[in-house]
Design a protein around this motif. Sequence first.
Motif, PDB file in Angstrom:
ATOM      1  N   VAL A 123       0.953  -0.909   0.188  1.00  0.00           N
ATOM      2  CA  VAL A 123       0.044   0.104  -0.127  1.00  0.00           C
ATOM      3  C   VAL A 123       1.039   1.329  -0.023  1.00  0.00           C
ATOM      4  O   VAL A 123       1.906   1.150   0.220  1.00  0.00           O
ATOM      5  CB  VAL A 123      -1.119   0.041   1.233  1.00  0.00           C
ATOM      6  N   ASP A 124       0.427   2.323  -0.586  1.00  0.00           N
ATOM      7  CA  ASP A 124       0.849   3.914  -0.455  1.00  0.00           C
ATOM      8  C   ASP A 124      -0.124   4.583  -0.125  1.00  0.00           C
ATOM      9  O   ASP A 124      -1.099   5.079  -1.090  1.00  0.00           O
ATOM     10  CB  ASP A 124       1.629   4.082  -1.839  1.00  0.00           C
ATOM     11  N   ALA A 125      -0.206   5.044   1.060  1.00  0.00           N
ATOM     12  CA  ALA A 125      -1.144   5.783   1.626  1.00  0.00           C
ATOM     13  C   ALA A 125      -0.812   7.121   2.503  1.00  0.00           C
ATOM     14  O   ALA A 125       0.108   6.671   3.516  1.00  0.00           O
ATOM     15  CB  ALA A 125      -2.159   5.198   2.223  1.00  0.00           C
ATOM     16  N   ASP A 126      -1.154   8.240   2.343  1.00  0.00           N
ATOM     17  CA  ASP A 126      -0.486   9.276   3.071  1.00  0.00           C
ATOM     18  C   ASP A 126       0.868   9.564   3.193  1.00  0.00           C
ATOM     19  O   ASP A 126       1.256   9.855   4.479  1.00  0.00           O
ATOM     20  CB  ASP A 126      -1.602   9.313   4.518  1.00  0.00           C
ATOM     21  N   GLY A 127       1.435   9.121   2.318  1.00  0.00           N
ATOM     22  CA  GLY A 127       2.994   9.307   2.463  1.00  0.00           C
ATOM     23  C   GLY A 127       3.923   8.109   3.047  1.00  0.00           C
ATOM     24  O   GLY A 127       4.889   8.246   3.094  1.00  0.00           O
ATOM     25  N   ILE A 128       3.090   7.109   3.288  1.00  0.00           N
ATOM     26  CA  ILE A 128       3.377   5.852   3.918  1.00  0.00           C
ATOM     27  C   ILE A 128       3.659   4.900   2.705  1.00  0.00           C
ATOM     28  O   ILE A 128       2.485   4.302   2.384  1.00  0.00           O
ATOM     29  CB  ILE A 128       2.867   5.442   5.228  1.00  0.00           C
ATOM     30  N   VAL A 129       4.436   4.278   2.401  1.00  0.00           N
ATOM     31  CA  VAL A 129       4.734   3.220   1.541  1.00  0.00           C
ATOM     32  C   VAL A 129       5.092   1.989   2.337  1.00  0.00           C
ATOM     33  O   VAL A 129       6.116   1.732   2.951  1.00  0.00           O
ATOM     34  CB  VAL A 129       5.917   3.663   0.435  1.00  0.00           C
ATOM     35  N   ARG A 130       4.222   1.009   2.112  1.00  0.00           N
ATOM     36  CA  ARG A 130       4.441  -0.246   2.923  1.00  0.00           C
ATOM     37  C   ARG A 130       4.314  -1.511   1.983  1.00  0.00           C
ATOM     38  O   ARG A 130       3.147  -1.577   1.494  1.00  0.00           O
ATOM     39  CB  ARG A 130       3.555  -0.429   4.382  1.00  0.00           C
ATOM     40  N   ASP A 131       5.292  -2.300   2.096  1.00  0.00           N
ATOM     41  CA  ASP A 131       5.425  -3.628   1.551  1.00  0.00           C
ATOM     42  C   ASP A 131       4.757  -4.776   2.583  1.00  0.00           C
ATOM     43  O   ASP A 131       5.218  -4.996   3.387  1.00  0.00           O
ATOM     44  CB  ASP A 131       6.856  -4.126   1.046  1.00  0.00           C
ATOM     45  N   GLY A 132       3.757  -5.188   2.122  1.00  0.00           N
ATOM     46  CA  GLY A 132       2.967  -6.173   2.804  1.00  0.00           C
ATOM     47  C   GLY A 132       3.495  -7.432   2.790  1.00  0.00           C
ATOM     48  O   GLY A 132       2.907  -8.161   3.781  1.00  0.00           O
ATOM     49  N   GLY A 133       4.371  -7.934   1.959  1.00  0.00           N
ATOM     50  CA  GLY A 133       4.707  -9.084   1.978  1.00  0.00           C
ATOM     51  C   GLY A 133       4.271  -9.999   0.873  1.00  0.00           C
ATOM     52  O   GLY A 133       3.872  -9.575  -0.163  1.00  0.00           O
ATOM     53  N   SER A 134       3.920 -11.185   1.026  1.00  0.00           N
ATOM     54  CA  SER A 134       3.635 -12.253  -0.158  1.00  0.00           C
ATOM     55  C   SER A 134       2.014 -12.843   0.583  1.00  0.00           C
ATOM     56  O   SER A 134       2.133 -13.504   1.496  1.00  0.00           O
ATOM     57  CB  SER A 134       4.511 -12.738  -0.632  1.00  0.00           C
ATOM     58  N   VAL A 135       1.385 -13.381  -0.483  1.00  0.00           N
ATOM     59  CA  VAL A 135       0.300 -14.194  -0.238  1.00  0.00           C
ATOM     60  C   VAL A 135       0.649 -15.666  -1.149  1.00  0.00           C
ATOM     61  O   VAL A 135       0.995 -15.512  -2.361  1.00  0.00           O
ATOM     62  CB  VAL A 135      -0.932 -13.943  -0.510  1.00  0.00           C
ATOM     63  N   VAL A 136       0.972 -16.767  -0.438  1.00  0.00           N
ATOM     64  CA  VAL A 136       1.354 -18.123  -1.166  1.00  0.00           C
ATOM     65  C   VAL A 136       0.091 -19.222  -1.120  1.00  0.00           C
ATOM     66  O   VAL A 136      -0.283 -19.529   0.111  1.00  0.00           O
ATOM     67  CB  VAL A 136       2.681 -18.604  -0.846  1.00  0.00           C
ATOM     68  N   LEU A 137      -0.263 -19.854  -1.898  1.00  0.00           N
ATOM     69  CA  LEU A 137      -1.235 -20.669  -2.142  1.00  0.00           C
ATOM     70  C   LEU A 137      -0.667 -22.043  -2.980  1.00  0.00           C
ATOM     71  O   LEU A 137      -0.234 -21.755  -3.744  1.00  0.00           O
ATOM     72  CB  LEU A 137      -2.615 -20.291  -2.829  1.00  0.00           C
ATOM     73  N   THR A 138      -0.812 -23.204  -1.942  1.00  0.00           N
ATOM     74  CA  THR A 138      -0.064 -24.460  -2.461  1.00  0.00           C
ATOM     75  C   THR A 138      -1.223 -25.682  -2.499  1.00  0.00           C
ATOM     76  O   THR A 138      -2.190 -25.414  -1.856  1.00  0.00           O
ATOM     77  CB  THR A 138       0.960 -24.878  -1.464  1.00  0.00           C
TER      78      THR A 138
END
Length: 286
Positions: A123-138
Amino acid sequence: MRRACALLAAGATATVFAAPLQPMQPLSDAALSSVRGGDGVSFDLSGFSMNGDVRITYTPQAGRSAWIGNLSAARSDNAVPFADPYRLDIGNGPGGLADIVSFAFPANQDGEQRWQFAYDWGVDADGIVRDGGSVVLTDVVYRGGGLQFSTPRLEDGVAFGLGLDMHVGELAWRANGRAATTGQLALQGLRLGAVDADGNFTGKPWAIADVAAQPAVVNALADESGAHLHVGIGWPDSEHGGGSAATGGLQIDKVTFTNPGGTTTDLGSSRIGSIQIQYLDVKFRP
């Protein structure tokens, strides 16, 4: 489709020997609307795999956005290729409704077709850029069901239907990237499908939405603050076979959390024996 090809071939032969060829003429809308496909399209995805760095971003307002990217997908092969294909058909909607595009999943009774998915998000909101990681389905297994698409009856956007009998080996949210299991929350042995009156899985897809009996919609709705993404499922339509919402169930065999130190905690299992979606209205606001 084969019958149509045979008739076209026969007509071409008769024209060649009976009279000189005539120039092609444009068809009227009435003539075009009378044409109906008979067999649809069947296809297999044996050996399918996809990797890329494409990013999809949703931006409701300037300076506020969410994204998913770096999608990867792969599917195991059937024992006999093309023995259990996907199907794509276009047919008439019931009761004078618009035509329906149906995309049917394979029956996959033996569960041989297994999908592996992964994507990153942030997400990128109000000047805060955050990498949320990953979602993995097996080991994602679909047994029947599929998607339907049509035009909404009262508004813009896309109307759709969805039926699922789905099994997932593991659904994991990995905060430190798809290769790092530390810091992950995982749902293992997930199952979603139709259930009977006692809450037992029937082995059939759960009709979460149906373009005729209980249509869902994806569109953009605007108000004083701007346009917003909207997802909804309408009330059951008794006129088109939707007397009551279909019943489904959700089961999770195990929920685990692995802390940054590598210790895994078993949070137990979970089950919802009976779910009905009578109406759903979700608006994504900035």
